[in-house]
Structure formats: structure tokens, C-alpha cells
Design an enzyme around this catalytic site. Structure first.
Site, PDB file in Angstrom:
ATOM      1  CE  LYS A   1      -3.931   2.013   2.565  1.00  0.00           C
ATOM      2  NZ  LYS A   1      -4.869   1.843   3.700  1.00  0.00           N
TER       3      LYS A   1
ATOM      4  CB  SER B   1      -8.274   3.734   2.762  1.00  0.00           C
ATOM      5  OG  SER B   1      -7.439   3.070   3.691  1.00  0.00           O
TER       6      SER B   1
ATOM      7  CB  SER C   1      -8.698   0.859   5.515  1.00  0.00           C
ATOM      8  OG  SER C   1      -9.427   2.037   5.348  1.00  0.00           O
TER       9      SER C   1
HETATM   10  N1  GLN Z   1     -13.453   4.348   6.147  1.00  0.00           N
HETATM   11  C1  GLN Z   1     -12.872   4.752   7.400  1.00  0.00           C
HETATM   12  C2  GLN Z   1     -12.436   6.201   7.316  1.00  0.00           C
HETATM   13  O1  GLN Z   1     -12.611   6.797   6.303  1.00  0.00           O
HETATM   14  C3  GLN Z   1     -11.725   3.865   7.766  1.00  0.00           C
HETATM   15  C4  GLN Z   1     -10.504   4.142   6.986  1.00  0.00           C
HETATM   16  C5  GLN Z   1      -9.351   3.300   7.392  1.00  0.00           C
HETATM   17  O2  GLN Z   1      -9.505   2.264   8.020  1.00  0.00           O
HETATM   18  N2  GLN Z   1      -8.177   3.758   7.058  1.00  0.00           N
HETATM   19  O3  GLN Z   1     -11.921   6.744   8.257  1.00  0.00           O
END
Ligand code: GLN
Length: 483
Positions: free
Chosen positions: A75, A150, A174
Site C-alpha cells: 500500500k 481505503s 480499511s
Molecule cells: N473508512 C474509514 C475512514 O474513512 C476507515 C478508513 C481506514 O480504516 N483507514 O476513516
């Protein structure tokens, strides 16, 4: 060859049936052939092939590990020495990290090949990979749909077999939510299990890195490399790392699975509910017992998270000021204007929204009402899990309320987007390990994920439970058409 798992390829590499150079070329070509998915931000062919050569030499010398020569996607949140690390933001679009994150270093030492850096939501804020400065990622199961976020690029890459395995990070879901939406296996370890050193911070008390793979067995092999204490990360925990691959086959007889009633109420898609029910039936056949548990404060998880995560983000993102590195506005009158313009131009809308919410929640007049209150809620949510785990060994439920949704369908409604993580966020607030594994498809052929939540540092149990399920089912072996 591209359909094989880490475990299978590792055997083939060690027996010299294939070389890492051949394998790496296959994947590099696949990435290029499927660039329409937009799963990668950076691919460095030369660097990957050089690493593959080194891996082949090591395999020849007989000093390889289970991951030597295996091409892995990282990532784009992990700092990578000499390579772009953008966090999918314009702010870091030209940032070349001067050092490796611990996760990157460990994969390097194990001899795996870095295929490239995957697309993601900007600074990991999002559930659909649509906040990326580099454009959205498409779901290989249905290109009209998002892959989740994400870690959407990593998820799409593994699902489309553009990488043998990948890494992700999970602050509120995410790893698990995109794993669910793309039909792969994703594990968020306990907070402190994997070093966060060199992993660009979003919300430091919640962020955790983990593997995104085709199977639980592969996840175990990756976690073996990723886990462990790191003196460079004061929140990493100094406790022994078991060999996660050695306990995958333990029988599930007598396993107590807790079902939180709160996870099966309003808002859960019918297709998802049906698939989870049949997965549970499979666990019954494997000898597990199912009982009901309660997580009474679940409904507070999203509001609690959306105070705490933005509060931490507003502090973490203060470092992007256009002075030392990253984006700087081309024109400004004085220092203040340089800060203001660099941040206004460098950050996208969602990141700005979080910085504003976080700054507000931490401001002198509102700190007690929001930040402190949310910290108290966090404790309650965590205690709910402690109580549930007094009567069960693992908790199961859906990983996401729906299957993959269409691009653009939630971008105008942040709250609808935030609800994508309704079943995952409380696990981060409590610091527990959680997993999503493929458990079926909806009527449109879109994948469904089963979530398994474990006790602190019980990753071995989660992987064992997931592996036994995968031995009895073939959901994890399904590949989207054309891949
Ligand atoms: N969707 C969640 C957010 O936008 C979690 C994102 C994540 O786990 N990095 O904060």
C-alpha cells in the site's frame, strides 16, 4: 501460474520449478495489461526485477524463506526508500521517502519482491478508494463498482491476481471492508502487533497494518514476517510472535462463536445476511457452537470514531506545511499564505473535512464535550468486547453492510459512506484483531465478506478458524471473469 497462492509458489520457487524473475515478469505484465483497474500508483519494473534476481540467487544458495522471491504489492502508505510514497495525496505526489518503513524492511529481509505501490484513499480516509488524488480504483468483479477502501488498490490487485499478496492498513475497516468487497482475505492484527514505523500516520491510536491475501494460509505467512516488536515504534508490543502457519489445522470442535445481535439488525443487506447464515452453518458442521452475545454500545462506534480519528488526523497532518517536503503552492506573498495555499491546494475535500472536524473537536471550548466524551465511549465499546469474550472464543458477523456499490453513488453523502464501516470500526476502537474472509456472492455476483473478531493477540486463532473454513469451502478460490 498467477492463480497460485504464496504457499504453492514458495514450494515451486524452492524446488526451482520456476524462478522469481519469471514469476515477477508475469505479474508486472499483468499489472500493465490491467491498468484500467488503476490499482497501482507506482510500479518500478527494474527495481522489481533486480530484487527477483537477488531472490533467485538466494534460493539457489538455499538460504531462502517462505517469502523469498514472492512478488508483493505494498500500500502506498508505507515509506519506501528511494521510491515515491504518495499516500494518494497531491500533498505527497512528489515525495520520495529517504528510508524504509519497518514493514517494507521486513519484507525486504525475507527476500520478497516489491512489485509496486498500490492506490488508496487519500491519507487512508475513505471507504471506496474514490478520494485518491490518482483517481478511483475499479472492482475487478464489476468495473462499475468501487473496490472498497481505503486499501482498495491492494484489494483489487489481489482479487485480480495482479500480485500474489499485498499489504493494507486498517484504521476503521480499511483492510476488512475492501477485502469483503473484492472477495479476498484480509486481516487487521491487534493494535501493537505490527510496527507503524514509516507507515504514514492517519489516526495513530487506531492505525494497524496487515496482510491482504487469497487465503488465510497466505495471511499467516505474511503475518509471520510483519509481526513483532520494533524499538522504533513505542506502541508496538514486545511479546513473542508465534509461527502463525503452524496452528492453522487445529480442529474447531467445541469452538464457541459469539454472534452479536446488534450486527444483524436494520441496515444489513439481505444477500449479506443469507451468506453469513450459511457460513455459520458450515462452522456448525466443523464442530463449532454458536451463541448469542451482545455489544450494546455498537451503535455509538461510528460517532465515537468520527470524533477521535479526525482529532488525531488533524494533529498528524499538521506536519504538511509546504516547508520541509511535499507540495508547496507556487505563488504566495508571505509565510502564512504559503502554509494556507499549500494546504488548500495539497489536500483533497475529505482530508480537509477531517482536519476541520478534528480541530473543532479538540478546540478549548469543545474538547470536553466531544473529544473527552468520545474517549469515554471508546472505553465502553471496548468493555462490551471484554464481556462478550468471557463466553465465546471468536465473534462473527458481516464485514460490511452491503456488497460493492457503484462508483459515485456515495460520494455526495459522507455519512452514507461512513456507514460502510459500521461493523468494523468498533474493533479498531477496542484494538482487537479482525478478519474478513470470502463467504459468498450476492445476486449480482458481487463478493460478500464474513468478519471474524478475536481476543487480543489471538491472530493465530483467527487464522486457524478462517483456514478450516477455507478448507471446507471454495469461495476464496473464485476469481473474477477475465482474470
Ligand atoms: N473508512 C474509514 C475512514 O474513512 C476507515 C478508513 C481506514 O480504516 N483507514 O476513516
Amino acid at each position: 501460474m498467477h492463480r497460485k497462492s504464496v504457499a504453492e509458489l514458495s514450494k515451486a520457487l524452492n524446488k526451482k520449478d520456476i524462478s522469481s524473475c519469471e514469476l515477477t515478469s508475469v505479474y508486472l505484465d499483468r499489472i500493465q495489461a490491467h491498468s484500467e483497474l488503476n490499482a497501482f500508483i507506482t510500479v518500478d519494473r527494474e527495481r522489481a526485477l533486480k530484487q527477483a534476481q537477488e531472490a533467485d540467487a538466494r534460493l539457489k544458495a538455499g538460504t531462502g524463506t517462505a517469502l523469498t522471491g514472492i512478488p508483493i504489492a505494498q500500500k502506498d502508505i508505507f515509506c519506501t526508500d528511494g521510491m515515491l510514497t504518495t499516500c494518494a495525496s497531491r500533498m505527497l505526489a512528489n515525495f520520495v521517502a529517504p528510508y524504509d518503513a519497518t514493514v517494507i524492511r521486513k519484507f525486504g529481509e525475507a527476500g520478497s519482491v516489491l512489485l509496486g505501490k498500490t492506490n488508496m484513499d487519500e491519507f487512508a480516509m475513505g471507504s471506496s478508494n474514490e478520494t485518491s488524488f490518482f483517481g478511483p480504483v475499479r472492482n475487478p468483479w464489476d468495473r462499475r463498482c468501487v473496490p472498497g477502501g481505503s486499501s482498495g488498490g491492494s484489494a483489487a490487485a489481489v482479487a485480480a491476481r495482479l500480485a500474489v499478496a499485498a499489504t493494507g492498513t486498517d484504521t476503521g475497516g480499511s483492510i476488512r471492508q475492501p477485502a469483503a468487497l473484492t472477495g479476498i482475505t484480509g486481516l487487521k492484527p491487534s493494535y501493537g502487533r505490527v510496527s507503524r514505523y514509516g507507515m504514514i500516520a492517519f489516526a495513530s491510536s487506531l492505525d494497524q497494518a496487515g496482510p491482504m491475501t487469497r487465503s488465510a494460509e497466505d495471511a499467516a505467512l505474511l503475518l509471520n514476517v510483519m509481526a513483532g516488536f520494533d524499538p522504533l515504534d513505542s506502541t508496538s508490543v514486545d511479546r513473542p510472535v508465534p509461527d502463525y502457519a503452524s496452528t492453522l489445522d487445529r480442529p474447531l470442535t467445541g469452538l464457541r462463536i459469539g454472534l452479536p445481535q446488534e450486527y444483524f439488525g436494520e441496515g444489513l443487506g439481505t444477500g449479506v445476511a443469507v451468506a453469513i447464515e450459511s457460513a455459520l452453518e458450515e462452522f456448525r458442521k466443523l464442530g463449532a457452537k454458536i451463541l448469542e452475545v451482545s455489544l450494546p454500545n455498537s451503535s455509538l462506534a461510528i460517532p465515537c470514531y468520527y470524533v477521535l480519528a479526525p482529532a488525531e488526523a488533524s494533529s498528524n497532518l499538521a506536519r504538511y506545511d509546504g516547508v520541509r517536503y511535499g507540495y508547496r503552492a507556487p505563488e504566495y506573498e508571505d509565510l502564512w499564505e504559503m502554509y494556507a495555499k499549500s494546504r488548500a491546494q495539497g489536500f483533497g475535500a475529505e482530508v480537509k473535512r477531517r482536519i476541520m472536524i478534528g480541530t473543532y473537536a479538540l478546540s478549548a471550548g469543545y474538547y470536553d464535550a466531544y473529544y473527552l466524551k468520545a474517549q469515554k465511549l471508546r472505553r465502553l465499546i471496548s468493555s462490551d468486547f471484554d464481556r462478550a469474550f468471557e463466553v465465546c472464543d471468536v465473534i462473527m458477523g458481516p464485514a460490511a453492510p452491503s456488497t460493492a456499490f457503484e462508483l459515485g453513488s456515495k460520494t455526495d453523502d459522507p455519512v452514507a459512506m461512513y456507514l460502510s464501516d459500521i461493523y468494523t470500526i468498533s474493533v479498531n476502537l477496542a484494538g482487537l484483531p479482525g478478519m474478513s474472509i470470502p463467504a459468498g456472492f450476492d445476486s449480482n455476483g458481487r463478493p460478500i465478506g464474513l468478519q471474524i473478531i478475536g481476543k487480543y493477540f489471538d491472530e493465530a486463532r483467527l487464522l486457524n478458524v478462517a483456514h478450516k473454513f477455507q478448507q471446507a469451502t471454495d469461495w476464496h478460490l473464485r476469481v473474477p471473469e477475465g482474470f
